[in-house]
Write a protein that holds these residues in place. Structure first.
Motif, short mmCIF file in Angstrom:
data_model
loop_
_atom_site.label_atom_id
_atom_site.label_comp_id
_atom_site.label_asym_id
_atom_site.label_seq_id
_atom_site.Cartn_x
_atom_site.Cartn_y
_atom_site.Cartn_z
N TYR A 70 -9.49 15.21 9.24
CA TYR A 70 -9.40 13.70 8.99
C TYR A 70 -8.99 13.11 10.23
CZ TYR A 70 -4.20 14.27 9.32
OH TYR A 70 -3.13 14.26 9.93
N SER A 121 -6.82 9.56 11.55
CA SER A 121 -5.92 8.28 11.04
C SER A 121 -5.51 7.63 12.10
CB SER A 121 -4.74 8.82 10.03
OG SER A 121 -4.14 9.67 10.93
N TYR A 180 -4.72 7.54 17.75
CA TYR A 180 -5.31 8.20 16.69
C TYR A 180 -4.85 9.68 16.74
CZ TYR A 180 -8.73 4.28 17.24
OH TYR A 180 -9.04 3.07 17.27
N HIS A 185 0.93 7.74 9.29
CA HIS A 185 -0.50 7.56 9.52
C HIS A 185 -1.09 6.10 8.68
CE1 HIS A 185 -1.09 11.68 10.49
NE2 HIS A 185 0.17 12.05 9.81
N ASP A 186 -1.84 5.56 9.38
CA ASP A 186 -2.59 4.35 8.62
C ASP A 186 -4.11 4.68 8.70
OD1 ASP A 186 -0.51 2.70 8.32
OD2 ASP A 186 -0.69 1.82 10.37
N ASP A 187 -4.52 4.41 7.56
CA ASP A 187 -5.99 4.42 7.45
C ASP A 187 -6.59 5.76 7.45
OD1 ASP A 187 -6.23 1.42 6.90
OD2 ASP A 187 -6.30 1.37 9.18
N PRO A 188 -6.03 6.73 6.74
CA PRO A 188 -6.44 8.01 6.79
C PRO A 188 -8.05 8.05 6.22
CG PRO A 188 -4.66 7.83 5.29
CD PRO A 188 -4.74 6.77 5.96
N TYR A 201 -13.09 7.44 14.26
CA TYR A 201 -13.46 6.67 13.08
C TYR A 201 -15.01 6.68 13.53
CZ TYR A 201 -9.06 5.95 11.05
OH TYR A 201 -7.90 5.99 10.51
#
Length: 139
Positions: A8, A10, A46, A71-74, A117
């Motif tokens: 993942y 994030s 990140y 963690h933001d936007d995992p 991302y």
């Protein structure tokens, strides 16, 4: 129970060296208890992390990460059943941005700047695998 790998990405939220040390210390303790191995890449903006272990344990840890306000936007980039672990020696290896080489990033991404991302699941897997021979480090 099947052996599973989850990768993942994030966005890091308010992470300094002390916070990172706490994250790694807690991860290593929990991962040992759950028979999970893996690696964490971090560049002050990140996280890119691979967790390997039993499906239930990996899913449990990822749900814990989803509730962590650091963690933001995992986003899950890759989730697969695996035959063997890539990071079997490490309860949670750490790789900082000083270790990341621009040519390795470019090989697996749309640019040489580490921005997970913009990576496919396979690209993230290949980048992590390329650093698999490094020694576990502390932040």
């Amino acid at each position: 129970m099947y052996l599973t790998s989850l990768i993942y990405a994030s966005r890091a939220r308010n992470i300094d060296e002390d916070a990172l040390r706490v994250i790694l210390e807690k991860a290593r303790k929990n991962n040992e208890r759950l028979d999970v191995t893996g690696v964490l890449l971090f560049n002050s903006s990140y996280f890119l992390q691979c967790l390997e272990g039993g499906r239930e344990s990996v899913n449990f840890l990822y749900r814990t990460i989803l509730r962590d306000d650091r963690h933001d936007d995992p986003a899950i980039l890759d989730y697969r059943t695996i035959d063997c672990r890539k990071f079997e020696k490490w309860r949670m290896a750490y790789v900082g941005e000083s270790v990341l080489r621009r040519d390795e990033i470019l090989k697996c991404s749309v640019s040489s700047t580490f921005q997970p991302y913009n990576m496919s699941g396979e690209g993230a897997w290949q980048l992590l695998a390329s650093i698999g021979s490094l020694s576990e480090t502390q932040p």
